[in-house]
Design a protein around this motif. Structure first.
Motif, PDB file in Angstrom:
ATOM      1  N   ARG A   1       0.892  -1.168   0.000  1.00 14.19           N
ATOM      2  CA  ARG A   1       0.000   0.000   0.000  1.00 14.19           C
ATOM      3  C   ARG A   1       0.923   1.207   0.000  1.00 14.19           C
ATOM      4  N   GLY A   2       0.818   2.034  -1.034  1.00 15.31           N
ATOM      5  CA  GLY A   2       1.751   3.153  -1.150  1.00 15.31           C
ATOM      6  C   GLY A   2       3.177   2.626  -1.111  1.00 15.31           C
ATOM      7  N   PRO A   3       4.071   3.288  -0.353  1.00 14.20           N
ATOM      8  CA  PRO A   3       5.484   2.888  -0.387  1.00 14.20           C
ATOM      9  C   PRO A   3       5.850   1.748   0.572  1.00 14.20           C
ATOM     10  N   LEU A   4       4.856   1.106   1.191  1.00 11.79           N
ATOM     11  CA  LEU A   4       5.124   0.123   2.248  1.00 11.79           C
ATOM     12  C   LEU A   4       4.521  -1.243   1.933  1.00 11.79           C
ATOM     13  N   ALA A   5       5.301  -2.312   2.167  1.00 14.59           N
ATOM     14  CA  ALA A   5       4.746  -3.667   2.177  1.00 14.59           C
ATOM     15  C   ALA A   5       4.001  -3.806   3.503  1.00 14.59           C
TER      16      ALA A   5
ATOM     17  N   MET B   1      10.317  -6.735   8.130  1.00 13.48           N
ATOM     18  CA  MET B   1       9.349  -6.718   9.225  1.00 13.48           C
ATOM     19  C   MET B   1       9.116  -8.130   9.750  1.00 13.48           C
TER      20      MET B   1
ATOM     21  N   VAL C   1       7.453  -0.318  11.146  1.00 13.48           N
ATOM     22  CA  VAL C   1       6.612   0.770  10.643  1.00 13.48           C
ATOM     23  C   VAL C   1       5.416   0.171   9.905  1.00 13.48           C
TER      24      VAL C   1
ATOM     25  N   TYR D   1       0.984   0.802   8.759  1.00 15.87           N
ATOM     26  CA  TYR D   1      -0.221   1.639   8.719  1.00 15.87           C
ATOM     27  C   TYR D   1      -1.198   1.138   9.788  1.00 15.87           C
TER      28      TYR D   1
ATOM     29  N   TYR E   1       5.485   8.413   5.804  1.00 14.87           N
ATOM     30  CA  TYR E   1       4.697   8.437   4.576  1.00 14.87           C
ATOM     31  C   TYR E   1       3.269   7.990   4.896  1.00 14.87           C
ATOM     32  N   PHE E   2       2.396   8.124   3.891  1.00 12.18           N
ATOM     33  CA  PHE E   2       1.027   7.644   4.074  1.00 12.18           C
ATOM     34  C   PHE E   2       0.655   6.744   2.903  1.00 12.18           C
ATOM     35  N   GLY E   3      -0.381   5.938   3.135  1.00 11.23           N
ATOM     36  CA  GLY E   3      -1.017   5.188   2.061  1.00 11.23           C
ATOM     37  C   GLY E   3      -2.449   5.688   1.938  1.00 11.23           C
ATOM     38  N   ILE E   4      -3.105   5.377   0.816  1.00 14.50           N
ATOM     39  CA  ILE E   4      -4.523   5.727   0.675  1.00 14.50           C
ATOM     40  C   ILE E   4      -5.348   4.564   1.218  1.00 14.50           C
TER      41      ILE E   4
END
Lengths: 332, 332
Positions: free
Chosen positions: A13-17, B1, B44, B46, B181-184
């Protein structure tokens, strides 16, 4: 098991797994040797519905399939986790009628259909699902056929019933290992545990069976051919097994199992593989299966059915693309 | 992670843990220090919908909540992932009307209701879900309230919109960290990433806010109290947040998030915790949440709502018990 599991799938999602799936995967050749593996080949797992073609072996080796004149479509249904669409329900219903049996003779339990149109229709008409809608009803029709051929009693899911004893014997022969124990599956039948290597070895046996002689090899070859000839019966519209079997560039039999299991049988190469997402996630098993088929050169990476599994675009409720589901780099 | 994630939940079938979930969990005290942790506190992630009470902070700190006379129920809805039952849909609909707005002003997208009875009824009447049914519609009503109070434009989900800028500022203040950073999110709003420690620190801030002074602490205390007073609005009938909030032996605010996130706020102790199943599994996050609440002495291990999450009996289509979902031993 998890200590030695390897990354098999990433959910971005976005720049992150955002989430990562670990698992085990083993590819075997026609001698049962490991060609390549990820995670722990010795991990003991229930293959769940990925073992349906093993459970269907005695149906053929016993002579029951021929005695009852089973078609290729019926053999595919015996190996299926179908979605309970009219196509599947009607075929199993006719099969039971041919045996002089009916829905109450099944022991799989009632499961709601997973066919979207039928589901809506059944809600509108206050109709309840029956055992024919159960994704395993074809396997159970196979059990009933074998049971009738053997002259055995009606409780064909008991571990000591001749049908299940025959299934266990066949399972141990083709996995090349004694099974340490079984669990009771969603459809109430025993499901025997084996190592990832054992299951991959069995899949390679199925893949190379058409080149071998003997009752067991003949049965494995017939079941493999039946699955490949009937992808819609093995699962259903939109499902991974069906779509990927229709998408491969060579004949491949594929079969999902609950809790993140998946297998592939590639007869032209005499190789097979088994995958288990250690956390039980179907999305990871489907993604890894597509990735290994691409890796082996049996599936086009750009085919829409491939992209839906191994580069799945995740969209939100407004249709905005928010991320993707991808194989872990080590699988590509 | 995943390399540093720890076992948090096991899915048993017969004598085998068929699937195992890894994850991260951090418990913080009212100074933001870690009391206990599993996995990697610096991972890190979400927090997804588990951060809704953070996203609701500016609604209160700005004075918007008081200017529009929002009730405790409306503040709870602003923090909710509701199931789109009539209770929730009607309350959000009235809230929008109070603002002089309506369903098309939402930007969360249409999502099918998860209320079983309403779902059946809507299928029978060929009714389509709208944005009011979206589990985030209460959060978005809060966004619209804040936007109106600020005199800002209608596209309140844009990351540069004053509403989202205020959300990010509040998020960074209570997590004690800049967000990388953020995700949508599923509802199209930005969702800011933070470490597990950052999120647990924020939860401990909410838990101790009633003993602190200042605008942010007052807002956190009001939102926590609103969630605790309205468990049915925060989620809905049969859902983990609602059932466990009703089951705890002391007031606790709980909030699920997509992809296996879960948080708890324990105001009587001034502590909070955050959990992430590394593979994104909700069943693991719910199980681990119940286990940590039992570990902390805030939840009876034998309460039916507890047993449904941390010793979940798995039954098959015939109602036969086939296994169970349990916390990993390290959490107990």
């Amino acid at each position: 098991m998890t200590q030695t599991a390897a990354p098999i799938c990433e959910v971005w999602r976005g720049p992150l797994a955002e989430s990562v799936h670990l698992g085990h995967a083993v590819i075997c050749d026609d001698t049962g040797q490991i060609i390549e593996s990820w995670g722990n080949p010795d991990a003991v797992v229930y293959p769940r519905s990925s073992s349906k073609m093993l459970q269907a072996l005695p149906l053929v080796t016993s002579g029951a399939a021929d005695a009852f004149g089973l078609t290729s479509a019926q053999l595919a249904l015996a190996c299926a986790s179908h979605e309970g669409a009219p196509l599947h329900v009607d075929a199993v219903s006719r099969w039971l009628a041919d045996l002089g049996l009916a829905e109450p003779d099944l022991r799989c339990g009632a499961q709601p259909t997973r066919d979207a149109a039928l589901k809506r229709q059944m809600i509108k008409t206050d109709d309840s699902p029956c055992q024919l809608h159960n994704n395993c009803s074809g396997k159970h029709a196979g059990f009933l056929t074998l049971g009738k051929h053997l002259g055995a009693g009606p409780e064909y899911i008991d571990p000591d019933h001749p049908v299940q004893v025959a299934c266990k014997t066949a399972f141990e022969e083709v996995t090349g290992q004694d099974t340490p124990y079984f669990g009771i599956d969603g459809c109430s039948a025993p499901n025997h545990a084996t190592t990832m290597h054992g299951m991959a070895r069995a899949m390679a046996f199925f893949a190379s069976a058409h080149k071998k002689s003997g009752t067991m090899a003949n049965a494995a070859a017939r079941l493999t051919a039946a699955m490949i000839a009937n992808p819609m019966l093995v699962a259903g519209e939109g499902r991974a097994c069906t779509e990927l079997m229709q998408a491969t560039s060579e004949p491949v039999a594929l079969k999902t199992g609950a809790e993140g299991y998946f297998i592939a049988i590639l007869p032209e190469r005499g190789i097979g593989f088994a995958i288990k997402a250690a956390d039980g996630a179907t999305r990871a098993a489907e993604c890894a299966t597509a990735a290994l088929l691409v890796r082996l050169g049996a599936l086009d990476a750009d085919h829409p059915a491939t992209l839906r599994r191994m580069n799945t675009t995740v969209t939100n409720w407004r249709g905005v693309e928010t991320g993707s589901i991808r194989p872990a780099p080590g699988l590509m």
